[in-house]
Design an enzyme around this catalytic site. Structure first.
Site, PDB file in Angstrom:
ATOM      1  N   ASP A   8    -110.361 -35.912 -62.202  1.00 42.94           N
ATOM      2  CA  ASP A   8    -111.204 -34.899 -62.282  1.00 42.94           C
ATOM      3  C   ASP A   8    -112.812 -35.472 -61.611  1.00 42.94           C
ATOM      4  OD1 ASP A   8    -109.501 -33.484 -63.794  1.00 42.94           O
ATOM      5  OD2 ASP A   8    -110.714 -33.218 -65.414  1.00 42.94           O
ATOM      6  N   ASP A 130    -104.397 -22.291 -68.801  1.00 39.62           N
ATOM      7  CA  ASP A 130    -105.074 -23.004 -69.672  1.00 39.62           C
ATOM      8  C   ASP A 130    -105.586 -22.129 -70.838  1.00 39.62           C
ATOM      9  OD1 ASP A 130    -104.551 -25.199 -68.048  1.00 39.62           O
ATOM     10  OD2 ASP A 130    -106.655 -24.704 -67.004  1.00 39.62           O
TER      11      ASP A 130
END
Length: 239
Positions: A8, A130
Site C-alpha cells: 500500500d 471489500d
C-alpha cells in the site's frame, strides 16, 4: 494457498492503514527498500494499492507505480486504488500490471465494468468486495453501500473474471485474525472463481484456516512488516 504481499503506497512510502482510516498510517519504508525485502524473501506476487488514488477516485502516484513495476519485472502485480475511469484502466494495463482491481465501479456503474470486461478480457480484472461487517464499502472504504459482499460476488461470478478480493475492513491492519466463516460463505457463492482474503491476517494459523475453506490466496501486509524484516514462516509459502 498463495501468499500475496500487500504493498500500500502513500507518497511513495509503503504504509498500512488501520481499519481503513487514512489518518492512521504506519510507514514501513520506501517502495524501493520494502520491494527489495519482499523480492529477497522470494515473494513473487504483490497487491499494489495507490492509497492516495483510492481516496481521490483516480490514480495519483503514477510515477511511483511505473517505477515500481519496472523495477521488479518478474513479480506479478495487481493494481488497485481509484481505478474508476477507462483512462486509468488503460494506463494500468499498459504500465504492465497483470490485473486491475475494481471496487466502486462494480457497484455504482456495473454496465461500464461489463463493457471493460468485454473489451479487455475478464482475466485482467479482480473485483473487490471489500466489506465492513457484511456490507460492501465504496470509494476507498469511505462510504458503505446497502449491498452485501455475498450478493456482489453472486452477481459477478458469471463474468469470467480472474478473482474476487474481499478485505474485512474492520480487521485490516489489526493483526486480529480473520473471520473464516465469512470467507467460507464467499467461496460457496463464487462459482469456482478464486477468492482472495485480506484483513487481519496474522500468519500461518490464519492462512491454513483460510485454505481449509477453499480460499485461493491471501493478501498479507502488516504481518510481513511488523518486525522490519520478513518473518521466517514466509519461506513455507514461496517456491
Amino acid at each position: 494457498m498463495q501468499l500475496i504481499a500487500g504493498v500500500d503506497l502513500w507518497e511513495g512510502q509503503v504504509v498500512r492503514l488501520q481499519r481503513g482510516d487514512f489518518s492512521q498510517r504506519v510507514v514501513y519504508g520506501s517502495w524501493e527498500e520494502v520491494g527489495r525485502r519482499l523480492w529477497e524473501a522470494g515473494l513473487r506476487r504483490w497487491h499494489v494499492v495507490d492509497l492516495q488514488g483510492a481516496q481521490a477516485g483516480q490514480l495519483i502516484q503514477k510515477e511511483t507505480l511505473r517505477r515500481l513495476r519496472e523495477s521488479f519485472p518478474e513479480v506479478q502485480m495487481s493494481l488497485g486504488g481509484g481505478i474508476r475511469s477507462e483512462a486509468d484502466l488503460i494506463w494500468a494495463l499498459e504500465a504492465g500490471f497483470e490485473w486491475v482491481v475494481i471496487g466502486s465501479v462494480a457497484v455504482l456503474e456495473p454496465a461500464l465494468l461489463r463493457s471493460w470486461i468485454q473489451t479487455y478480457g475478464g482475466k485482467r480484472f479482480i473485483i473487490a468486495a471489500d466489506a465492513r461487517g457484511d456490507k460492501v464499502t465504496l470509494k476507498g472504504w469511505q462510504e458503505e453501500s446497502l449491498l452485501e459482499a455475498k450478493a456482489l460476488i453472486r452477481a459477478w461470478a458469471v463474468m469470467g473474471i480472474a478473482a474476487f478480493l474481499s478485505t474485512q475492513v474492520e480487521r485490516d491492519g489489526t493483526l486480529e485474525g480473520v473471520d473464516v466463516g465469512f470467507y467460507e460463505r464467499l467461496v460457496g457463492l463464487s462459482a469456482g472463481i478464486p477468492i482472495l482474503a485480506s484483513g487481519g491476517i496474522r500468519g500461518p494459523e490464519d492462512l491454513e484456516a483460510l485454505q481449509k475453506v477453499g480460499v485461493y490466496g491471501a493478501i498479507v501486509g502488516r504481518a510481513l512488516y511488523k518486525e522490519n524484516s520478513i518473518p521466517a514462516w514466509v519461506k513455507n509459502y514461496v517456491s
